[in-house]
Design a protein around this motif. Structure first.
Motif, PDB file in Angstrom:
ATOM      1  N   UNK B  51       0.898  -1.160  -0.014  1.00 30.08           N
ATOM      2  CA  UNK B  51       0.162  -0.042   0.162  1.00 30.08           C
ATOM      3  C   UNK B  51       0.980   1.285   0.061  1.00 30.08           C
ATOM      4  N   UNK B  52       0.596   2.307  -0.716  1.00 34.65           N
ATOM      5  CA  UNK B  52       1.469   3.659  -0.845  1.00 34.65           C
ATOM      6  C   UNK B  52       1.297   4.166   0.453  1.00 34.65           C
ATOM      7  N   UNK B  53       0.182   4.004   1.258  1.00 35.88           N
ATOM      8  CA  UNK B  53      -0.001   4.736   2.533  1.00 35.88           C
ATOM      9  C   UNK B  53      -0.575   6.070   2.254  1.00 35.88           C
ATOM     10  N   UNK B  54       0.123   7.050   2.877  1.00 37.51           N
ATOM     11  CA  UNK B  54      -0.405   8.481   2.516  1.00 37.51           C
ATOM     12  C   UNK B  54       0.078   9.319   1.462  1.00 37.51           C
ATOM     13  N   UNK B  58       2.545   8.178  -4.781  1.00 31.19           N
ATOM     14  CA  UNK B  58       3.061   6.991  -5.270  1.00 31.19           C
ATOM     15  C   UNK B  58       2.123   5.820  -5.642  1.00 31.19           C
ATOM     16  N   UNK B  59       1.021   6.282  -5.439  1.00 29.32           N
ATOM     17  CA  UNK B  59      -0.120   5.109  -5.742  1.00 29.32           C
ATOM     18  C   UNK B  59      -0.161   4.665  -7.228  1.00 29.32           C
ATOM     19  N   UNK B  60       0.351   5.412  -8.030  1.00 29.29           N
ATOM     20  CA  UNK B  60       0.307   5.270  -9.524  1.00 29.29           C
ATOM     21  C   UNK B  60       1.016   3.785  -9.693  1.00 29.29           C
ATOM     22  N   UNK B  61       0.659   3.024 -10.559  1.00 33.76           N
ATOM     23  CA  UNK B  61       1.391   1.847 -10.778  1.00 33.76           C
ATOM     24  C   UNK B  61       2.758   2.137 -11.371  1.00 33.76           C
ATOM     25  N   UNK B  89      -1.994  -4.111  -6.618  1.00 32.44           N
ATOM     26  CA  UNK B  89      -0.574  -3.900  -5.994  1.00 32.44           C
ATOM     27  C   UNK B  89      -0.162  -4.961  -5.368  1.00 32.44           C
ATOM     28  N   UNK B  90       0.009  -5.898  -6.146  1.00 25.02           N
ATOM     29  CA  UNK B  90       0.441  -7.291  -5.592  1.00 25.02           C
ATOM     30  C   UNK B  90       1.501  -7.905  -6.538  1.00 25.02           C
ATOM     31  N   UNK B  91       2.406  -8.680  -5.556  1.00 18.28           N
ATOM     32  CA  UNK B  91       3.441  -9.079  -6.291  1.00 18.28           C
ATOM     33  C   UNK B  91       3.291 -10.682  -6.014  1.00 18.28           C
ATOM     34  N   UNK B  92       3.496 -11.415  -7.196  1.00 21.20           N
ATOM     35  CA  UNK B  92       3.115 -12.819  -7.197  1.00 21.20           C
ATOM     36  C   UNK B  92       4.548 -13.794  -7.199  1.00 21.20           C
ATOM     37  N   UNK B  93       4.713 -14.631  -6.308  1.00 19.02           N
ATOM     38  CA  UNK B  93       5.929 -15.358  -6.458  1.00 19.02           C
ATOM     39  C   UNK B  93       5.541 -16.873  -6.844  1.00 19.02           C
ATOM     40  N   UNK B  94       6.098 -17.220  -7.856  1.00 23.91           N
ATOM     41  CA  UNK B  94       5.419 -18.486  -8.457  1.00 23.91           C
ATOM     42  C   UNK B  94       6.549 -19.736  -7.859  1.00 23.91           C
ATOM     43  N   UNK B 110      10.933   3.399  -4.178  1.00 22.39           N
ATOM     44  CA  UNK B 110      10.025   4.211  -4.952  1.00 22.39           C
ATOM     45  C   UNK B 110      11.114   4.783  -6.331  1.00 22.39           C
ATOM     46  N   UNK B 111      10.768   5.424  -6.953  1.00 23.44           N
ATOM     47  CA  UNK B 111      11.087   5.950  -8.306  1.00 23.44           C
ATOM     48  C   UNK B 111      12.691   6.780  -7.809  1.00 23.44           C
ATOM     49  N   UNK B 112      12.658   7.195  -6.808  1.00 24.62           N
ATOM     50  CA  UNK B 112      13.726   8.286  -6.663  1.00 24.62           C
ATOM     51  C   UNK B 112      14.618   7.234  -5.424  1.00 24.62           C
ATOM     52  N   UNK B 113      14.714   6.026  -5.503  1.00 28.59           N
ATOM     53  CA  UNK B 113      15.468   5.318  -4.615  1.00 28.59           C
ATOM     54  C   UNK B 113      15.239   5.328  -2.958  1.00 28.59           C
ATOM     55  N   UNK B 114      14.030   5.694  -2.835  1.00 26.73           N
ATOM     56  CA  UNK B 114      13.616   5.907  -1.215  1.00 26.73           C
ATOM     57  C   UNK B 114      13.098   4.395  -1.134  1.00 26.73           C
TER      58      UNK B 114
END
Lengths: 230, 620
Positions: B51-54, B58-61, B89-94, B110-114
């Motif tokens: 979840x992006x939280x507040x 950052x909620x955009x895919x 907003x899920x990551x699947x591990x096979x 995040x995009x800016x390496x946070x």
């Protein structure tokens, strides 16, 4: 008439002897042996597997209980897996990490892995129990569980050894299982590492390893003797 | 400001402060992007959601990236999610990327390496396993309780297909929960690894909701609940029939029982009579049953012996009525011509007696006539045997017949009752002192003697001497009784005086029939003769009491002469000794056969019974 009485009594004694002998044979007072030796009550491989699997399930259940108690009383924070699990002394043993890997592994290897694990945990559990008995922080219930856990691992190892013997006799696996001899030597030199572990780490590690053993035994059984329960 | 108020103020302040701090924290701390949850369904794959939280920017895919590390070796690195499902907003591990018993750690960048990393987001896959809910949940009715209010249900299902139970990779245990529809609290049954379970004690008519979930054995995380199924069992119609039927049966049986009891109680007496008929109590006619009870034996004896006022008079009369002895006396009227004693014609007795004929015949006839019975069988057995007049009978007859010469002869004998037989053949016809032939028995004495009425003339005399002696002696019939003691010598010793009218011969031979017995004092002054049974005589037992040799002549040898007495006299009075004083008969023609028996020998005493014939003779 005395001749009649004698014959009747003799017949009666023969009958009683037969009854007792047959009953003794059926009850199973004779020792269980993997080989079809004379006088032994032979268990089938499936039966042996079932017994061993039940045993391992019980072991895992106890370890889970102890782990939960530990977490509850001493480390109330939520998740410690990330911090703890890297220090298990059995990490050096190569174990299949997934179902596919376990199913692909050879039966002999799998059997060896199981035996290695069980052997590796005999001493640590014993010492853990001693620590628990001396430390009055734990209650008697937990101490008893630790003792039971230690005993069960010991018996489980014997059971798995018997299963391996039977499988070798039946030709299911080859005679390359080498863990039967000198189990202590298989431990790495840093075996004293486990003494440094905290109790909680030990419990976590054992909980993981008991689950492994259980899963491996189940997979082995369903591969070799998939009659029922698979 | 008091101490208490200061303390409370302090507490309030602390509460407020903590609350405020919490609010501040909540408000101030921005909610970072974080991993929401990671779940494995089959212990072979797993998924993680974030979840992006507040941070809404950052909620955009693709704004956030997930990185994981597998700590299976010290030289492991962070890798990116193998498969993104951005919609969730899920990551699947096979399977390839999933390892069991190896710790995983998740990280968001995040995009800016946070990097947003939390150490608590590390796990091992077996610990995050939440199996899928079981499938194919259904139920069957097991049974209904006998009361028809509860029933049991068997619920069965199948393991989730994602869980590889067949290979033994996952061992699953199930938990059933049920509740009534209008309630909120679920009832949980015990966990168990089987794919079926019984629910007990459901109520008829209620609708129940049932769902199921499962988890790995010895692990803590449950999977989700299955879809609910609904269980409802309505009332079984057959109960409506069986219950009233049993009720009707029970009431019917109770009613029948009550009816039977009523009948028994109402007809109790009749039933008792039928079942237990009364036993007749002991009873004797004429005697009060009370006397038959214990302890009253004396009274009973008294009554039986006839002394009391009990019912025995009836007994006695019955006895007499039964006795035909005295009932029939057949009298044959003899020819008057045959009578030799013309003097005796005046007497009825003489008429009866046929003295002209041979005495024996007379006697026999007389006897037979007197005391014979008709030739039917009435009373023969008990009384006389007319065929064979035995001694006693003859005695009786002899006494009854006055003037029988043979009898008088017998009477003269001194011995008492030695020879009761009467020989009647030898003598001829003799004059008889007229004695009355008939005697009325008035009573029976307890000793057995017959008490005759005054109508009888008994000329029983003991005659030891000859006739002369007898003639000298005067027979006095003491009717008075007052001078009995004076006339003891002249007392009336009744003797049978046989008077021969022609020759004055007396045939007083015979045994002495003594009246009163030798041992007993002669009865003086008895107007009648008491006849006692001769004790020395042997009496035949067959005869009745009165027929025994009863006539006992008086003791005194003094023969006395009986004057002829009338047939019937009038009782003048009864003396003190219960004697009847009779009127002297009128002096008629004295009997010619009378011996010179001076009448003056009879003092002022009335003569007593004197027949008219005798009277004539009496006159000198």
């Amino acid at each position: 008439m005395p001749g009649n009485i004698r014959s009747v009594s003799f017949a009666w004694m023969v009958l009683v002897y037969l009854l007792f002998c047959s009953r003794r044979a059926s009850v199973g007072a004779a020792p269980i042996c993997a080989n079809a030796q004379a006088g032994c009550h032979v268990l089938s491989l499936a039966n042996l597997f079932d017994r061993v699997i039940q045993h391992s399930a019980r072991t895992h259940s106890i370890s889970n209980d102890l782990h939960s108690e530990f977490e509850q009383y001493f480390l109330p924070s939520k998740n410690h897996i990330g911090r703890v699990s890297r220090n298990c002394h059995t990490s050096s043993i190569l174990t299949p990490n997934g179902k596919d890997n376990a199913q692909r592994m050879a039966r002999e290897e799998l059997t060896e892995v199981i035996l290695k694990l069980l052997v590796a945990w005999r001493d640590p559990l014993w010492h853990f129990h001693q620590n628990m008995a001396h430390h009055h922080d734990f209650n008697n219930f937990s101490s008893n569980k630790a003792l039971e856990m230690s005993d069960m691992v010991h018996e489980l190892r014997k059971g798995v050894e018997k299963v391996a013997e039977k499988m070798q006799v039946l030709g299911i696996i080859s005679n390359t299982v080498s863990s039967l001899a000198s189990p202590e030597a298989s431990l790495p030199s840093d075996s004293a590492e486990w003494r440094l572990m905290k109790d909680y780490n030990l419990l976590s590690c054992f909980r993981r390893d008991s689950n492994k053993v259980q899963n491996y035994l189940k997979i082995l059984k369903c591969r070799i003797v998939p009659e029922h329960g698979c | 400001i008091t101490h208490d108020s200061s303390l409370s103020a302090l507490l309030c302040e602390a509460c407020l402060c903590s609350g405020v701090w919490w609010v501040i924290f909540a408000a101030a701390a921005p909610l970072e992007p974080h991993i929401t949850d990671c779940i494995s369904r089959d212990q072979a794959t797993f998924q993680c959601w974030w979840s992006p939280g507040n941070f809404h920017n950052l909620s955009s895919p693709g704004a956030l990236r997930l990185f994981y590390i597998k700590k299976d070796s010290p030289a492991s690195e962070w890798k990116e999610c193998p498969e993104y499902v951005h919609s969730n907003q899920e990551c699947f591990f096979d399977n390839a990327h999933t390892s069991i018993w190896i710790p995983y750690c998740m990280q968001l960048r995040s995009q800016n390496n946070i990097t947003y990393y939390n150490e608590e987001d590390c796990f091992t896959v077996e610990n995050i396993v939440r199996p899928d809910p079981p499938v194919s949940l259904n139920w069957t009715l097991l049974n209904i309780s006998p009361s028809g209010l509860n029933y049991d249900v068997m619920v069965n299902w199948e393991a989730p297909p994602s869980a590889d139970v067949g290979a033994g990779w996952m061992r699953i245990e199930y938990e059933i929960q049920y509740k009534a529809i209008n309630t909120t609290k679920w009832e949980a049954l015990e966990m168990q690894p089987q794919t079926q379970q019984t629910i007990f004690g459901l109520h008829i008519g209620k609708e129940y909701e049932v769902h199921i979930r499962c988890r790995m054995q010895a692990f803590t995380k449950f999977g989700e609940f299955s879809d609910s199924i609904f269980i409802q069992v309505t009332e079984v119609p057959i109960n409506e029939y069986t219950f009233p039927l049993t009720l009707v049966l029970v009431f019917g049986i109770v009613g029948i029982l009550l009816l039977g009891m009523l009948i028994v109680i109402s007809q109790q007496h009749r039933l008792m009579m039928i079942l237990l008929p009364p036993v007749p109590a002991p009873k004797i006619k004429g005697i009060d049953p009370e006397l038959l009870k214990k302890g009253k034996l004396d009274e009973l004896n008294l009554i039986l012996s006839g002394g009391g006022m009990g019912g025995l008079p009836t007994y006695a009369t019955n006895f007499y009525q039964d006795e035909p002895c005295v009932e029939f006396i057949e009298v044959a009227v003899e020819d008057a011509d045959t009578g030799e004693k013309e003097d005796n014609q005046g007497s009825d007795t003489q008429k009866l007696l046929d003295l002209s004929q041979p005495v024996s015949q007379h006697m026999n006839i007389g006897f037979s006539n007197v005391v014979s019975f008709p030739d039917d069988d009435s009373g023969r057995a008990s009384c006389y045997d007319p065929d064979l007049p035995d001694q006693d009978t003859l005695l009786l007859m002899a006494t009854l017949l006055p003037g029988q010469p043979e009898v008088g002869k017998r009477a003269m004998a001194a011995e008492r009752g030695a020879r009761p037989l009467v020989h009647t053949q030898t003598e001829g016809p003799q004059t008889w002192v007229n004695t009355d032939f008939y005697a009325q028995v008035s009573n029976v004495m307890p000793t057995g003697g017959v008490v005759l009425s005054p109508g009888q003339q008994l000329r029983i005399q003991e005659s030891t001497s000859g006739a002369e002696e007898e003639t000298q002696k005067k027979e006095k019939e003491h009717t008075g009784g007052e001078d009995s003691e004076e006339d003891k010598e002249k007392e009336l010793q009744f003797q049978l005086l046989v008077v021969d009218c022609e020759g004055g011969r007396y045939a007083a031979e015979g045994n002495a029939w003594q009246i009163g017995g030798p041992h007993s004092a002669p009865m003086p002054g008895e107007g009648y003769q008491t006849i006692f049974p001769q004790p020395a005589e042997t009496t035949p037992a067959a005869t009745a009491e009165g027929s025994q040799s009863p006539y006992i002549l008086p003791d005194s040898p003094q023969s006395q002469f009986f004057a002829r007495v009338a047939d019937y006299t009038v009782v003048q009075e009864v003396d003190s000794q219960h004697s009847l004083l009779l009127n002297p008969p009128p002096r008629q023609s004295p009997p010619p056969c009378l011996p010179q028996h001076p009448l003056k020998a009879l003092p002022a005493m009335p003569v007593g019974y004197i027949t008219p014939d005798l009277l004539g003779n009496l006159s000198p």
